[in-house]
Scaffold this motif. Sequence first.
Motif, PDB file in Angstrom:
ATOM      1  N   TRP A 157       3.003  13.197  16.093  1.00 59.01           N
ATOM      2  CA  TRP A 157       3.662  13.493  14.875  1.00 59.01           C
ATOM      3  C   TRP A 157       4.689  12.369  14.703  1.00 59.01           C
ATOM      4  N   ALA A 158       5.293  11.637  15.785  1.00 57.41           N
ATOM      5  CA  ALA A 158       6.323  10.733  15.394  1.00 57.41           C
ATOM      6  C   ALA A 158       5.690   9.509  14.844  1.00 57.41           C
ATOM      7  N   ALA A 159       4.474   9.197  15.260  1.00 56.52           N
ATOM      8  CA  ALA A 159       3.574   7.874  14.947  1.00 56.52           C
ATOM      9  C   ALA A 159       3.301   8.114  13.370  1.00 56.52           C
ATOM     10  N   ARG A 160       2.906   9.444  13.100  1.00 59.42           N
ATOM     11  CA  ARG A 160       2.192   9.810  11.747  1.00 59.42           C
ATOM     12  C   ARG A 160       3.352   9.685  10.793  1.00 59.42           C
ATOM     13  N   GLY A 161       4.698  10.159  11.441  1.00 62.69           N
ATOM     14  CA  GLY A 161       5.676  10.034  10.250  1.00 62.69           C
ATOM     15  C   GLY A 161       6.217   8.810  10.031  1.00 62.69           C
ATOM     16  N   VAL A 162       6.208   8.064  10.917  1.00 62.71           N
ATOM     17  CA  VAL A 162       6.452   6.443  10.683  1.00 62.71           C
ATOM     18  C   VAL A 162       5.476   5.827   9.832  1.00 62.71           C
ATOM     19  N   ASN A 163       4.202   6.348  10.202  1.00 66.39           N
ATOM     20  CA  ASN A 163       3.236   5.592   9.158  1.00 66.39           C
ATOM     21  C   ASN A 163       3.155   6.031   7.874  1.00 66.39           C
ATOM     22  N   ALA A 164       3.565   7.400   7.648  1.00 66.19           N
ATOM     23  CA  ALA A 164       3.661   7.813   6.230  1.00 66.19           C
ATOM     24  C   ALA A 164       4.833   7.104   5.549  1.00 66.19           C
ATOM     25  N   MET A 165       6.050   7.016   6.245  1.00 65.36           N
ATOM     26  CA  MET A 165       7.004   6.255   5.689  1.00 65.36           C
ATOM     27  C   MET A 165       6.950   4.861   5.368  1.00 65.36           C
ATOM     28  N   LEU A 166       6.044   4.145   6.302  1.00 65.09           N
ATOM     29  CA  LEU A 166       5.916   2.941   5.859  1.00 65.09           C
ATOM     30  C   LEU A 166       4.896   2.867   4.694  1.00 65.09           C
ATOM     31  N   LEU A 167       3.863   3.426   4.670  1.00 64.95           N
ATOM     32  CA  LEU A 167       2.878   3.647   3.702  1.00 64.95           C
ATOM     33  C   LEU A 167       3.645   3.913   2.286  1.00 64.95           C
ATOM     34  N   LEU A 168       4.540   4.892   2.291  1.00 67.63           N
ATOM     35  CA  LEU A 168       5.188   5.197   0.952  1.00 67.63           C
ATOM     36  C   LEU A 168       6.000   4.203   0.576  1.00 67.63           C
ATOM     37  N   ILE A 169       6.966   3.560   1.497  1.00 72.89           N
ATOM     38  CA  ILE A 169       7.968   2.493   1.363  1.00 72.89           C
ATOM     39  C   ILE A 169       7.002   1.031   0.691  1.00 72.89           C
ATOM     40  N   GLY A 170       5.804   0.978   1.500  1.00 75.67           N
ATOM     41  CA  GLY A 170       5.154  -0.107   1.062  1.00 75.67           C
ATOM     42  C   GLY A 170       4.416  -0.041  -0.334  1.00 75.67           C
ATOM     43  N   VAL A 171       3.895   1.100  -0.509  1.00 76.86           N
ATOM     44  CA  VAL A 171       3.470   1.380  -1.881  1.00 76.86           C
ATOM     45  C   VAL A 171       4.468   1.167  -2.849  1.00 76.86           C
ATOM     46  N   THR A 172       5.607   1.746  -2.733  1.00 71.60           N
ATOM     47  CA  THR A 172       6.658   1.784  -3.639  1.00 71.60           C
ATOM     48  C   THR A 172       7.017   0.204  -3.869  1.00 71.60           C
ATOM     49  N   ALA A 173       7.087  -0.641  -2.933  1.00 75.06           N
ATOM     50  CA  ALA A 173       7.442  -2.032  -2.866  1.00 75.06           C
ATOM     51  C   ALA A 173       6.325  -2.691  -3.631  1.00 75.06           C
ATOM     52  N   ALA A 174       5.210  -2.329  -3.465  1.00 74.59           N
ATOM     53  CA  ALA A 174       3.934  -3.000  -4.218  1.00 74.59           C
ATOM     54  C   ALA A 174       4.187  -2.686  -5.866  1.00 74.59           C
ATOM     55  N   ALA A 175       4.454  -1.452  -5.975  1.00 70.98           N
ATOM     56  CA  ALA A 175       4.698  -1.018  -7.423  1.00 70.98           C
ATOM     57  C   ALA A 175       5.925  -1.833  -8.091  1.00 70.98           C
ATOM     58  N   GLY A 176       6.979  -2.077  -7.186  1.00 69.36           N
ATOM     59  CA  GLY A 176       8.036  -2.768  -7.752  1.00 69.36           C
ATOM     60  C   GLY A 176       7.647  -4.301  -7.912  1.00 69.36           C
ATOM     61  N   LEU A 177       6.922  -4.744  -7.197  1.00 70.82           N
ATOM     62  CA  LEU A 177       6.413  -5.947  -7.306  1.00 70.82           C
ATOM     63  C   LEU A 177       5.451  -6.410  -8.552  1.00 70.82           C
ATOM     64  N   ALA A 178       4.624  -5.127  -8.733  1.00 69.43           N
ATOM     65  CA  ALA A 178       3.900  -5.326 -10.227  1.00 69.43           C
ATOM     66  C   ALA A 178       4.712  -5.093 -11.214  1.00 69.43           C
ATOM     67  N   LEU A 179       5.842  -4.493 -11.143  1.00 74.27           N
ATOM     68  CA  LEU A 179       6.974  -4.548 -12.174  1.00 74.27           C
ATOM     69  C   LEU A 179       7.521  -5.922 -12.575  1.00 74.27           C
ATOM     70  N   LEU A 180       7.926  -6.473 -11.239  1.00 76.23           N
ATOM     71  CA  LEU A 180       8.520  -7.845 -11.296  1.00 76.23           C
ATOM     72  C   LEU A 180       7.429  -8.744 -12.156  1.00 76.23           C
ATOM     73  N   VAL A 181       6.205  -8.792 -11.710  1.00 80.30           N
ATOM     74  CA  VAL A 181       5.077  -9.579 -12.200  1.00 80.30           C
ATOM     75  C   VAL A 181       4.959  -9.240 -13.780  1.00 80.30           C
ATOM     76  N   GLN A 182       5.258  -8.155 -14.264  1.00 75.81           N
ATOM     77  CA  GLN A 182       5.182  -7.866 -15.595  1.00 75.81           C
ATOM     78  C   GLN A 182       6.460  -8.601 -16.376  1.00 75.81           C
ATOM     79  N   GLY A 183       7.504  -8.830 -15.639  1.00 70.91           N
ATOM     80  CA  GLY A 183       8.547  -9.411 -16.231  1.00 70.91           C
ATOM     81  C   GLY A 183       9.785  -8.571 -16.198  1.00 70.91           C
ATOM     82  N   ARG A 184       9.688  -7.498 -15.605  1.00 69.53           N
ATOM     83  CA  ARG A 184      10.771  -6.308 -15.449  1.00 69.53           C
ATOM     84  C   ARG A 184      11.632  -6.635 -14.305  1.00 69.53           C
ATOM     85  N   GLN A 185      12.672  -7.093 -14.286  1.00 72.36           N
ATOM     86  CA  GLN A 185      13.310  -7.664 -13.176  1.00 72.36           C
ATOM     87  C   GLN A 185      14.518  -6.482 -12.698  1.00 72.36           C
TER      88      GLN A 185
END
Length: 120
Positions: free
Chosen positions: A38-66
Amino acid sequence: MFAIDLHLALTYLSVVPMALVTLEGGIRAVRARAPGKWAARGVNAMLLLIGVTAAAGLALLVQGRQPHRWLHLMYAFLAFGTVVTADTIASRWSIRSRALTTCASGLLGSVILLRLFAIG
Protein backbone atom coordinates in the motif's frame (compact mmCIF):
# COMPACT_ATOMS: atom_id res chain seq x y z
CA MET A 1 -11.43 26.94 -20.22
CA PHE A 2 -11.86 23.19 -19.77
CA ALA A 3 -8.09 22.70 -19.68
CA ILE A 4 -7.71 25.21 -16.85
CA ASP A 5 -10.53 23.59 -14.86
CA LEU A 6 -9.03 20.14 -15.44
CA HIS A 7 -5.61 21.36 -14.31
CA LEU A 8 -7.09 22.86 -11.14
CA ALA A 9 -9.16 19.76 -10.36
CA LEU A 10 -6.16 17.50 -10.80
CA THR A 11 -4.12 19.80 -8.60
CA TYR A 12 -6.66 19.57 -5.80
CA LEU A 13 -6.86 15.80 -6.22
CA SER A 14 -3.08 15.43 -5.99
CA VAL A 15 -3.17 16.71 -2.41
CA VAL A 16 -5.07 13.58 -1.29
CA PRO A 17 -2.42 10.95 -2.15
CA MET A 18 0.31 13.29 -0.87
CA ALA A 19 -1.47 13.49 2.48
CA LEU A 20 -2.04 9.72 2.52
CA VAL A 21 1.65 9.05 1.82
CA THR A 22 2.55 11.41 4.67
CA LEU A 23 0.10 9.74 7.03
CA GLU A 24 1.26 6.27 6.03
CA GLY A 25 4.89 7.23 6.65
CA GLY A 26 3.99 8.57 10.08
CA ILE A 27 2.12 5.38 11.01
CA ARG A 28 5.04 3.26 9.83
CA ALA A 29 7.44 5.37 11.89
CA VAL A 30 5.37 4.87 15.05
CA ARG A 31 5.01 1.13 14.47
CA ALA A 32 8.53 0.66 13.04
CA ARG A 33 7.26 -1.34 10.07
CA ALA A 34 8.71 -1.74 6.61
CA PRO A 35 6.78 -0.28 3.69
CA GLY A 36 4.22 -2.65 2.23
CA LYS A 37 2.37 -2.81 -1.05
CA TRP A 38 0.00 0.00 0.00
CA ALA A 39 2.95 2.33 0.55
CA ALA A 40 4.14 1.72 -3.00
CA ARG A 41 0.60 2.12 -4.37
CA GLY A 42 0.20 5.41 -2.54
CA VAL A 43 3.44 6.79 -3.92
CA ASN A 44 2.54 5.57 -7.42
CA ALA A 45 -0.91 7.20 -7.22
CA MET A 46 0.68 10.41 -6.02
CA LEU A 47 3.23 10.38 -8.87
CA LEU A 48 0.54 9.60 -11.42
CA LEU A 49 -1.70 12.45 -10.32
CA ILE A 50 1.11 14.97 -10.09
CA GLY A 51 2.46 13.81 -13.46
CA VAL A 52 -0.93 14.12 -15.16
CA THR A 53 -1.43 17.52 -13.53
CA ALA A 54 1.97 18.66 -14.81
CA ALA A 55 1.13 17.34 -18.29
CA ALA A 56 -2.11 19.33 -18.25
CA GLY A 57 -0.11 22.37 -17.17
CA LEU A 58 2.33 21.84 -20.03
CA ALA A 59 -0.63 21.62 -22.42
CA LEU A 60 -1.79 24.99 -21.09
CA LEU A 61 1.71 26.37 -21.61
CA VAL A 62 1.74 25.15 -25.23
CA GLN A 63 -1.62 26.87 -25.76
CA GLY A 64 -0.02 30.14 -24.70
CA ARG A 65 -1.42 30.33 -21.16
CA GLN A 66 1.54 31.08 -18.96
CA PRO A 67 1.59 30.73 -15.19
CA HIS A 68 1.47 33.94 -13.16
CA ARG A 69 5.06 33.28 -12.11
CA TRP A 70 7.60 31.02 -13.78
CA LEU A 71 8.55 29.80 -10.33
CA HIS A 72 5.40 27.68 -10.65
CA LEU A 73 7.27 25.29 -12.95
CA MET A 74 10.06 24.79 -10.42
CA TYR A 75 7.57 24.06 -7.64
CA ALA A 76 5.78 21.54 -9.87
CA PHE A 77 9.08 19.77 -10.52
CA LEU A 78 9.87 19.72 -6.79
CA ALA A 79 6.41 18.40 -5.89
CA PHE A 80 6.88 15.55 -8.35
CA GLY A 81 10.27 14.44 -7.08
CA THR A 82 10.31 15.17 -3.35
CA VAL A 83 9.00 11.89 -1.93
CA VAL A 84 10.65 9.63 -4.49
CA THR A 85 14.04 11.27 -4.09
CA ALA A 86 13.86 11.10 -0.30
CA ASP A 87 12.78 7.45 -0.40
CA THR A 88 15.66 6.63 -2.73
CA ILE A 89 18.19 8.36 -0.50
CA ALA A 90 16.82 6.60 2.60
CA SER A 91 16.55 3.15 0.99
CA ARG A 92 19.47 1.72 2.99
CA TRP A 93 18.54 3.31 6.30
CA SER A 94 16.72 1.63 9.19
CA ILE A 95 12.99 0.97 8.90
CA ARG A 96 12.04 3.77 11.28
CA SER A 97 14.37 6.26 9.58
CA ARG A 98 12.90 5.40 6.19
CA ALA A 99 9.38 5.90 7.52
CA LEU A 100 10.30 9.23 9.09
CA THR A 101 11.89 10.30 5.82
CA THR A 102 8.71 9.40 3.93
CA CYS A 103 6.62 11.34 6.43
CA ALA A 104 8.92 14.38 6.32
CA SER A 105 9.16 14.39 2.54
CA GLY A 106 5.38 14.05 2.30
CA LEU A 107 5.00 17.08 4.55
CA LEU A 108 7.49 18.98 2.42
CA GLY A 109 5.63 17.91 -0.73
CA SER A 110 2.36 19.12 0.82
CA VAL A 111 3.94 22.50 1.59
CA ILE A 112 5.19 22.69 -1.99
CA LEU A 113 1.69 21.92 -3.30
CA LEU A 114 0.23 24.61 -1.06
CA ARG A 115 2.83 27.02 -2.39
CA LEU A 116 1.77 26.06 -5.92
CA PHE A 117 -1.80 27.01 -5.01
CA ALA A 118 -0.59 30.35 -3.63
CA ILE A 119 1.40 31.44 -6.66
CA GLY A 120 -1.07 30.14 -9.25
